[in-house]
Motif scaffolding. Structure first.
Motif, PDB file in Angstrom:
ATOM      1  N   LEU A  29      -4.572  -4.928   9.721  1.00 55.82           N
ATOM      2  CA  LEU A  29      -4.212  -3.388   8.696  1.00 55.82           C
ATOM      3  C   LEU A  29      -4.153  -2.610  10.089  1.00 55.82           C
ATOM      4  CD1 LEU A  29      -7.060  -4.462   6.423  1.00 55.82           C
ATOM      5  CD2 LEU A  29      -4.536  -4.481   6.083  1.00 55.82           C
ATOM      6  N   VAL A  30      -3.286  -1.261   9.516  1.00 56.70           N
ATOM      7  CA  VAL A  30      -3.603   0.439  10.163  1.00 56.70           C
ATOM      8  C   VAL A  30      -4.473   1.210   9.518  1.00 56.70           C
ATOM      9  CG1 VAL A  30      -2.543   1.573  11.184  1.00 56.70           C
ATOM     10  CG2 VAL A  30      -1.455  -0.207  11.548  1.00 56.70           C
ATOM     11  N   GLU A  52      -9.530   3.120   5.496  1.00 55.47           N
ATOM     12  CA  GLU A  52      -8.831   3.563   4.347  1.00 55.47           C
ATOM     13  C   GLU A  52      -7.452   2.809   5.105  1.00 55.47           C
ATOM     14  OE1 GLU A  52      -9.256   5.410   1.809  1.00 55.47           O
ATOM     15  OE2 GLU A  52     -11.472   5.626   2.051  1.00 55.47           O
ATOM     16  N   VAL A  53      -6.805   2.220   4.523  1.00 55.00           N
ATOM     17  CA  VAL A  53      -5.334   1.365   4.735  1.00 55.00           C
ATOM     18  C   VAL A  53      -4.338   2.931   4.621  1.00 55.00           C
ATOM     19  CG1 VAL A  53      -4.030  -0.532   4.715  1.00 55.00           C
ATOM     20  CG2 VAL A  53      -6.589  -0.243   4.085  1.00 55.00           C
ATOM     21  N   GLY A  54      -3.791   2.678   5.987  1.00 53.23           N
ATOM     22  CA  GLY A  54      -2.130   3.738   6.026  1.00 53.23           C
ATOM     23  C   GLY A  54      -1.393   2.847   5.718  1.00 53.23           C
ATOM     24  N   ASN A  55      -1.269   1.850   6.766  1.00 55.13           N
ATOM     25  CA  ASN A  55      -0.312   0.259   6.675  1.00 55.13           C
ATOM     26  C   ASN A  55      -0.536  -1.221   6.497  1.00 55.13           C
ATOM     27  OD1 ASN A  55       2.535  -1.281   7.113  1.00 55.13           O
ATOM     28  ND2 ASN A  55       2.242   0.039   9.016  1.00 55.13           N
ATOM     29  N   SER A  56      -0.049  -1.718   5.656  1.00 50.12           N
ATOM     30  CA  SER A  56      -0.400  -3.093   5.283  1.00 50.12           C
ATOM     31  C   SER A  56       0.037  -4.220   6.238  1.00 50.12           C
ATOM     32  CB  SER A  56      -0.962  -3.585   4.319  1.00 50.12           C
ATOM     33  OG  SER A  56      -1.722  -5.061   3.830  1.00 50.12           O
ATOM     34  N   ILE A  57       0.736  -4.142   7.498  1.00 43.03           N
ATOM     35  CA  ILE A  57       2.073  -5.270   7.896  1.00 43.03           C
ATOM     36  C   ILE A  57       1.645  -6.845   7.480  1.00 43.03           C
ATOM     37  CG2 ILE A  57       2.831  -5.949  10.334  1.00 43.03           C
ATOM     38  CD1 ILE A  57       0.827  -3.373  11.486  1.00 43.03           C
ATOM     39  N   LYS A  58       0.535  -6.790   7.228  1.00 42.22           N
ATOM     40  CA  LYS A  58       0.479  -8.730   7.019  1.00 42.22           C
ATOM     41  C   LYS A  58      -0.771  -9.464   5.701  1.00 42.22           C
ATOM     42  CE  LYS A  58      -0.371 -13.072   8.522  1.00 42.22           C
ATOM     43  NZ  LYS A  58      -0.628 -13.912   9.341  1.00 42.22           N
ATOM     44  N   GLY A  59      -0.055  -9.153   4.156  1.00 43.97           N
ATOM     45  CA  GLY A  59      -1.392  -9.668   3.781  1.00 43.97           C
ATOM     46  C   GLY A  59      -0.865  -7.764   2.537  1.00 43.97           C
ATOM     47  N   ASP A  60      -1.539  -8.131   1.416  1.00 39.22           N
ATOM     48  CA  ASP A  60      -1.517  -7.065   0.522  1.00 39.22           C
ATOM     49  C   ASP A  60      -2.911  -6.278  -0.031  1.00 39.22           C
ATOM     50  OD1 ASP A  60      -0.279  -4.743  -1.186  1.00 39.22           O
ATOM     51  OD2 ASP A  60      -0.067  -5.829  -3.267  1.00 39.22           O
ATOM     52  N   LEU A 174       6.623  -3.169  16.708  1.00 33.94           N
ATOM     53  CA  LEU A 174       7.198  -4.901  17.229  1.00 33.94           C
ATOM     54  C   LEU A 174       5.854  -5.614  16.201  1.00 33.94           C
ATOM     55  CD1 LEU A 174       7.620  -6.999  19.807  1.00 33.94           C
ATOM     56  CD2 LEU A 174       5.749  -6.170  19.976  1.00 33.94           C
ATOM     57  N   ILE A 175       4.237  -5.177  15.897  1.00 34.03           N
ATOM     58  CA  ILE A 175       4.270  -6.447  15.186  1.00 34.03           C
ATOM     59  C   ILE A 175       4.731  -6.528  13.999  1.00 34.03           C
ATOM     60  CG2 ILE A 175       1.662  -6.815  14.264  1.00 34.03           C
ATOM     61  CD1 ILE A 175       2.150  -7.118  17.195  1.00 34.03           C
ATOM     62  N   GLU A 176       5.374  -5.290  13.421  1.00 29.87           N
ATOM     63  CA  GLU A 176       6.270  -5.102  11.420  1.00 29.87           C
ATOM     64  C   GLU A 176       7.217  -6.002  11.475  1.00 29.87           C
ATOM     65  OE1 GLU A 176       5.096  -0.414   9.352  1.00 29.87           O
ATOM     66  OE2 GLU A 176       6.250  -1.078  11.157  1.00 29.87           O
ATOM     67  N   THR A 177       8.060  -6.037  12.798  1.00 27.89           N
ATOM     68  CA  THR A 177       9.326  -6.609  13.346  1.00 27.89           C
ATOM     69  C   THR A 177       8.508  -7.932  12.784  1.00 27.89           C
ATOM     70  OG1 THR A 177      10.109  -4.667  14.040  1.00 27.89           O
ATOM     71  CG2 THR A 177      11.317  -7.241  14.609  1.00 27.89           C
ATOM     72  N   ALA A 178       7.853  -8.278  14.241  1.00 29.16           N
ATOM     73  CA  ALA A 178       7.534  -9.890  14.127  1.00 29.16           C
ATOM     74  C   ALA A 178       7.529 -10.159  12.723  1.00 29.16           C
ATOM     75  CB  ALA A 178       6.915 -10.121  15.352  1.00 29.16           C
TER      76      ALA A 178
END
Length: 193
Positions: A29-30, A52-60, A174-178
């Protein structure tokens, strides 16, 4: 004595690279820390962090996410007059209200529900301006990691850094792509042999 034990434990935490951090997470999370409180659950002290989540890269995880990790914010006087000294141990991540972070979170513990970051302070990255770093200053984050794919120049530059702050946008990208391309599951991101 307890403080000395915490410092010794913190020094014995195995250094983890990005592949290991990503492998041991349920959520990435970001966001911004909006609240921090503490208390007791099942007799165990905890600090609860709300993000306060701005971006949930892994998981919802929606736009707000709260989790509890072991330890109080500071020692607390109890009803019986004794002082509970079980604060968050050394080597564990600390949080400040308003702090912007990237978190690699373990799955919550089955009995207590407590949750912390993979690699403890290694899995919590603090965003300062346009740079991001964990408490170990990203030391050896790509050591032993092999990425079997052509990377953008910005991503390639990250993998070649031995440590120090990274450009936030490049690191998150990079993390989002991975995660999106399932690099670990598809053997694109592996350990060097």
């Amino acid at each position: 004595m307890a403080m000395g034990l915490n410092v010794a434990q913190a020094k014995n935490i195995k250094k983890q690279n990005l592949l290991e951090l990503m492998t041991h997470t349920e959520a990435i999370l970001v966001g911004t820390v909006s609240d921090k409180t503490d208390g007791f659950h099942m007799g165990l002290p905890y600090t609860e962090i709300t993000l306060e989540v701005g971006n949930s890269i892994k998981g919802d995880h929606g736009t707000k996410y709260s989790f509890r990790q072991f330890g109080l914010i500071e020692p607390r006087e109890m009803a019986n007059g004794k002082v509970n000294l079980m604060v968050t141990p050394a080597g564990w991540p600390g949080y400040a209200k308003g702090g912007r972070v990237v978190l690699f979170l373990h799955k919550p513990a089955s009995e207590t529900g407590f949750q912390t970051t993979a690699g403890l302070n290694q899995g919590k990255f603090t965003i300062r301006g346009d740079e991001v770093a964990n408490d170990m200053n990203n030391d050896s984050l790509f050591k032993g990691v092999k990425i079997n794919s052509r990377l953008s120049p910005a991503h390639q530059s990250l993998t070649e850094q031995a440590g120090g702050s990274y450009a936030t946008a490049d690191f998150i990208s990079l993390i989002e792509t991975a995660v999106k391309e399932q690099w670990i599951e598809n053997g694109v991101m592996t350990h060097e042999k």
